[in-house]
Motif scaffolding. Structure first.
Motif, PDB file in Angstrom:
ATOM      1  N   LEU A  25       0.880  -1.171   0.000  1.00 56.10           N
ATOM      2  CA  LEU A  25       0.000   0.000   0.000  1.00 56.10           C
ATOM      3  C   LEU A  25       0.921   1.225   0.000  1.00 56.10           C
ATOM      4  O   LEU A  25       1.226   1.770   1.045  1.00 56.10           O
ATOM      5  CB  LEU A  25      -0.883   0.020   1.251  1.00 56.10           C
ATOM      6  CG  LEU A  25      -1.805  -1.178   1.475  1.00 56.10           C
ATOM      7  CD1 LEU A  25      -2.489  -1.076   2.823  1.00 56.10           C
ATOM      8  CD2 LEU A  25      -2.832  -1.250   0.370  1.00 56.10           C
ATOM      9  N   PRO A  26       1.359   1.651  -1.182  1.00 60.46           N
ATOM     10  CA  PRO A  26       2.437   2.644  -1.243  1.00 60.46           C
ATOM     11  C   PRO A  26       2.176   3.901  -0.413  1.00 60.46           C
ATOM     12  O   PRO A  26       3.082   4.417   0.236  1.00 60.46           O
ATOM     13  CB  PRO A  26       2.528   2.984  -2.724  1.00 60.46           C
ATOM     14  CG  PRO A  26       1.695   2.004  -3.458  1.00 60.46           C
ATOM     15  CD  PRO A  26       0.837   1.266  -2.490  1.00 60.46           C
ATOM     16  N   ARG A  27       0.928   4.382  -0.409  1.00 61.20           N
ATOM     17  CA  ARG A  27       0.666   5.648   0.277  1.00 61.20           C
ATOM     18  C   ARG A  27       0.604   5.479   1.790  1.00 61.20           C
ATOM     19  O   ARG A  27       0.592   6.462   2.525  1.00 61.20           O
ATOM     20  CB  ARG A  27      -0.614   6.282  -0.249  1.00 61.20           C
ATOM     21  CG  ARG A  27      -0.556   6.437  -1.769  1.00 61.20           C
ATOM     22  CD  ARG A  27      -1.693   7.227  -2.270  1.00 61.20           C
ATOM     23  NE  ARG A  27      -1.416   8.644  -2.186  1.00 61.20           N
ATOM     24  CZ  ARG A  27      -2.000   9.550  -2.963  1.00 61.20           C
ATOM     25  NH1 ARG A  27      -2.862   9.170  -3.856  1.00 61.20           N
ATOM     26  NH2 ARG A  27      -1.719  10.821  -2.818  1.00 61.20           N
ATOM     27  N   TRP A  28       0.506   4.247   2.269  1.00 57.61           N
ATOM     28  CA  TRP A  28       0.432   3.990   3.704  1.00 57.61           C
ATOM     29  C   TRP A  28       1.792   3.579   4.269  1.00 57.61           C
ATOM     30  O   TRP A  28       1.951   3.454   5.474  1.00 57.61           O
ATOM     31  CB  TRP A  28      -0.574   2.868   3.992  1.00 57.61           C
ATOM     32  CG  TRP A  28      -1.995   3.244   3.741  1.00 57.61           C
ATOM     33  CD1 TRP A  28      -2.563   3.536   2.536  1.00 57.61           C
ATOM     34  CD2 TRP A  28      -3.042   3.366   4.713  1.00 57.61           C
ATOM     35  NE1 TRP A  28      -3.899   3.818   2.696  1.00 57.61           N
ATOM     36  CE2 TRP A  28      -4.215   3.718   4.023  1.00 57.61           C
ATOM     37  CE3 TRP A  28      -3.100   3.192   6.090  1.00 57.61           C
ATOM     38  CZ2 TRP A  28      -5.445   3.917   4.667  1.00 57.61           C
ATOM     39  CZ3 TRP A  28      -4.311   3.375   6.735  1.00 57.61           C
ATOM     40  CH2 TRP A  28      -5.469   3.741   6.033  1.00 57.61           C
ATOM     41  N   ARG A  29       2.751   3.356   3.389  1.00 62.19           N
ATOM     42  CA  ARG A  29       4.036   2.855   3.839  1.00 62.19           C
ATOM     43  C   ARG A  29       4.682   3.805   4.835  1.00 62.19           C
ATOM     44  O   ARG A  29       4.725   5.013   4.602  1.00 62.19           O
ATOM     45  CB  ARG A  29       4.960   2.672   2.643  1.00 62.19           C
ATOM     46  CG  ARG A  29       6.235   1.979   3.009  1.00 62.19           C
ATOM     47  CD  ARG A  29       7.084   1.743   1.780  1.00 62.19           C
ATOM     48  NE  ARG A  29       8.247   0.967   2.140  1.00 62.19           N
ATOM     49  CZ  ARG A  29       9.149   0.552   1.278  1.00 62.19           C
ATOM     50  NH1 ARG A  29       9.013   0.835   0.016  1.00 62.19           N
ATOM     51  NH2 ARG A  29      10.184  -0.146   1.691  1.00 62.19           N
ATOM     52  N   GLY A  30       5.167   3.241   5.953  1.00 66.14           N
ATOM     53  CA  GLY A  30       5.819   4.052   6.972  1.00 66.14           C
ATOM     54  C   GLY A  30       4.831   4.674   7.946  1.00 66.14           C
ATOM     55  O   GLY A  30       5.219   5.218   8.973  1.00 66.14           O
TER      56      GLY A  30
END
Ligand code: ZN
Length: 392
Positions: A171-176
């Motif tokens: 989930l690229p936008r949730w990473r980190g």
């Protein structure tokens, strides 16, 4: 006293607290002397534990007006009761396309639930804002306030580490991001977090098709594919919390590139989105997972074939897990868990590729909770957390 004595005594104390709370709950109201008699514990043990339970606001004292001033002591007997609590727990299931929120009483009865559509590729802030709004709406409707919420648990559609951080590029936008930490100021309480397949496992184990089964694999087959593995009654989280990610087992070395960066992952090949896309070429009307399942029920041969093939691909991976873990049951949930052809395909591949003893030992069944498994698991997780906090 050494450390191990401390641990054993701590457990004994928790067990005794649980015993006393159970006795008071069963009787409605009890005096200290009656509680001592019924528990079989010493007077001083009961006295000490009751003092703690009063301080923790688990128990409250009532004057026994019915028999007050009897016996000439001049002091009305004091009875102990459970604090009447309007407490609630909240479960949240964030899926790839939707969010579900449920509110339950401390007895596990679901009072209310809401669902809204959401694209997981939106920024987390938008989703968390909307979540807060729906959360407040549910509490208002139940006549509850933030102070009544004893625990919140949150399921997320991607790998979550043991600190609740989303670590993967899935989930690229949730990473980190650490959604529990970001939700805490919004909800006034820090949620417990886990991935959706683990929550679905907790749901089916507590309320559904896996009740009473000690060794099982729960498969969430939907847009994403994931699993929860229960060994000897315990969910296996692994060293960093991501155990069970079967969606990223490679099944075709030259297959499509996956969100995770690999190629030909099980999820890329047979996730719901891919199946709908494969079937779309043979249909004029716009297909969805629901319409595909409806076509299966109507006897559409192409749909049955594609779903059966998907089941065999998933079953091929599960067969290896059966050899390694020897589960008693495979519970198939998620939107695709409703497909007879998919379940049949899984069964076929397990029989073909697992060793006979392991294949014979395992039943393959659909989940009982359907697409609500993850929400129910979040509620079960919140209830368990609330209970352990109460008795700690
Ligand atoms: Zn992948």
């Amino acid at each position: 006293m050494d450390q191990s004595d401390g641990g054993a005594l701590g457990r004994l104390r928790a067990t005794n607290r649980e015993l006393l709370v159970g006795l008071v709950e069963g009787a409605g109201r009890l005096s200290r002397s009656e509680l001592t008699r019924r528990s079989g514990l010493s007077r001083s043990t009961v006295s000490g534990l009751v003092k703690e339970l009063l301080a923790d606001e688990v128990l409250v004292e009532h004057e026994d007006r019915g028999t007050a001033h009897g016996g000439g002591s001049g002091r009305p007997p004091i009875l102990l009761g459970l604090r009447e609590s309007p407490g609630v727990v909240v479960g949240i299931d964030v899926g790839h396309r939707h969010v579900r929120i449920g509110l339950a009483g401390l007895d596990g009865t679901v009072r209310d639930e809401e669902r809204f559509d959401m694209d997981v590729d939106e920024t987390p802030d938008d989703t968390l804002d909307r979540l807060e709004e729906v959360y407040r709406g549910l509490l208002d409707a139940a006549g509850a306030s933030g102070a009544d919420v004893r625990a919140v648990a949150l399921g997320l559609p991607g790998p979550v580490d043991l600190e609740g951080r989303m670590t993967s590029s899935i989930l690229p936008r949730w990473r980190g991001h650490t959604p529990a930490v970001e939700l805490e100021p919004r909800l006034g309480i820090r949620p417990t977090v886990d991935n959706d397949a683990h929550m679905g496992t907790a749901g089916e184990v507590t309320f559904g098709a896996a009740r009473g089964v000690a060794d099982l694999i729960y498969v969430k087959a939907a847009t994403g594919l994931g699993a929860g593995i229960v060994v000897d009654g315990r969910l296996v989280r692994g060293g960093t919390g991501i155990a069970g990610e079967i969606g990223h087992v490679q099944v075709d070395e030259s297959g499509r590139v996956c969100r995770c960066g690999s190629r030909g992952c099980l999820e890329t090949e047979v996730g719901a989105r891919r199946l709908v896309e494969t079937l779309q070429t043979a249909h004029h009307e716009r297909l969805t997972v629901d319409s595909v399942l409806a076509l299966e029920t109507e006897g559409d041969a192409g749909v049955a074939r594609v779903l059966g093939d998907a089941g065999r691909a998933i079953g091929r991976v599960l067969a290896d897990l059966c050899n390694v873990l020897n589960p008693q049951r495979i519970v198939v949930g998620g939107s695709l868990g409703a497909s007879t052809a998919l379940l049949g395909g899984i069964r076929e591949a397990v029989d073909r590729y697992a060793q006979p003893n392991a294949a014979d030992a395992v039943s393959v069944v659909p989940g009982e909770l359907g697409e609500r498994a993850e929400l129910m698991g979040a509620l079960a997780t919140a209830l368990a957390q609330q209970r352990s906090a109460l008795l700690r």
